[in-house]
Motif scaffolding. Structure first.
Motif, mmCIF file in Angstrom:
data_model
loop_
_atom_site.group_PDB
_atom_site.id
_atom_site.type_symbol
_atom_site.label_atom_id
_atom_site.label_comp_id
_atom_site.label_asym_id
_atom_site.label_seq_id
_atom_site.Cartn_x
_atom_site.Cartn_y
_atom_site.Cartn_z
ATOM 1 N N THR A 3 11.298 -22.656 -29.345
ATOM 2 C CA THR A 3 12.252 -23.358 -30.196
ATOM 3 C C THR A 3 11.549 -23.779 -31.470
ATOM 4 O O THR A 3 10.319 -23.768 -31.548
ATOM 5 N N GLY A 16 16.921 -27.256 -45.885
ATOM 6 C CA GLY A 16 16.916 -27.243 -44.428
ATOM 7 C C GLY A 16 18.322 -27.262 -43.850
ATOM 8 O O GLY A 16 18.617 -26.583 -42.864
ATOM 9 N N THR A 17 19.198 -28.024 -44.483
ATOM 10 C CA THR A 17 20.595 -28.086 -44.044
ATOM 11 C C THR A 17 21.272 -26.737 -44.214
ATOM 12 O O THR A 17 22.007 -26.291 -43.327
ATOM 13 N N ALA A 20 20.079 -24.439 -41.496
ATOM 14 C CA ALA A 20 20.727 -24.783 -40.223
ATOM 15 C C ALA A 20 22.147 -24.228 -40.174
ATOM 16 O O ALA A 20 22.579 -23.709 -39.136
ATOM 17 N N GLU A 21 22.870 -24.313 -41.278
ATOM 18 C CA GLU A 21 24.235 -23.771 -41.327
ATOM 19 C C GLU A 21 24.232 -22.255 -41.161
ATOM 20 O O GLU A 21 25.078 -21.702 -40.456
ATOM 21 N N LEU A 23 21.952 -20.408 -39.590
ATOM 22 C CA LEU A 23 21.619 -20.083 -38.205
ATOM 23 C C LEU A 23 22.775 -20.387 -37.261
ATOM 24 O O LEU A 23 23.031 -19.632 -36.327
ATOM 25 N N HIS A 24 23.493 -21.469 -37.516
ATOM 26 C CA HIS A 24 24.673 -21.797 -36.716
ATOM 27 C C HIS A 24 25.726 -20.705 -36.845
ATOM 28 O O HIS A 24 26.275 -20.232 -35.840
ATOM 29 N N LYS A 30 22.423 -23.278 -29.322
ATOM 30 C CA LYS A 30 22.054 -24.675 -29.532
ATOM 31 C C LYS A 30 20.686 -24.949 -28.915
ATOM 32 O O LYS A 30 20.370 -24.466 -27.840
ATOM 33 N N PHE A 33 17.072 -23.916 -32.734
ATOM 34 C CA PHE A 33 16.676 -24.423 -34.051
ATOM 35 C C PHE A 33 17.129 -25.871 -34.145
ATOM 36 O O PHE A 33 18.287 -26.188 -33.879
ATOM 37 N N ASN A 34 16.220 -26.746 -34.491
ATOM 38 C CA ASN A 34 16.518 -28.176 -34.580
ATOM 39 C C ASN A 34 16.079 -28.694 -35.935
ATOM 40 O O ASN A 34 14.966 -28.407 -36.386
ATOM 41 N N LEU A 35 16.943 -29.448 -36.585
ATOM 42 C CA LEU A 35 16.672 -29.987 -37.912
ATOM 43 C C LEU A 35 16.524 -31.498 -37.816
ATOM 44 O O LEU A 35 17.379 -32.177 -37.243
#
Length: 71
Positions: A3, A16-17, A20-21, A23-24, A30, A33-35
């Motif tokens: 992870t 970073g946001t 994350a979008e 990758l989502h 879930k 990837f963790n932000l």
């Protein structure tokens, strides 16, 4: 599996946001990837000193890099 936890710079957190979008939207499960947003001294220290964190990759100032290496 492996992870990732990303702690972007507090000066430019939106990159970073956006990642994350992306990758989502790509369907990455879930938890893969963790932000985490926050101050480098607080969040960075928590990440680098956590016993379950096996590897840290760092990009930033020399002073911050020395602190990451210490923890």
């Amino acid at each position: 599996g492996c992870t990732v936890v990303l702690k972007p710079s507090e000066i430019a957190p939106f990159s970073g946001t956006i990642l994350a979008e992306i990758l989502h939207d790509a369907g990455v499960p879930k938890g893969v990837f963790n932000l985490v947003h926050g101050d480098g001294r607080v969040v960075g220290n928590a990440l680098t000193s956590h016993p379950e964190v096996d590897l840290v990759s760092f990009t930033g100032s020399t002073a911050a890099g020395i602190e990451v290496a210490r923890t």
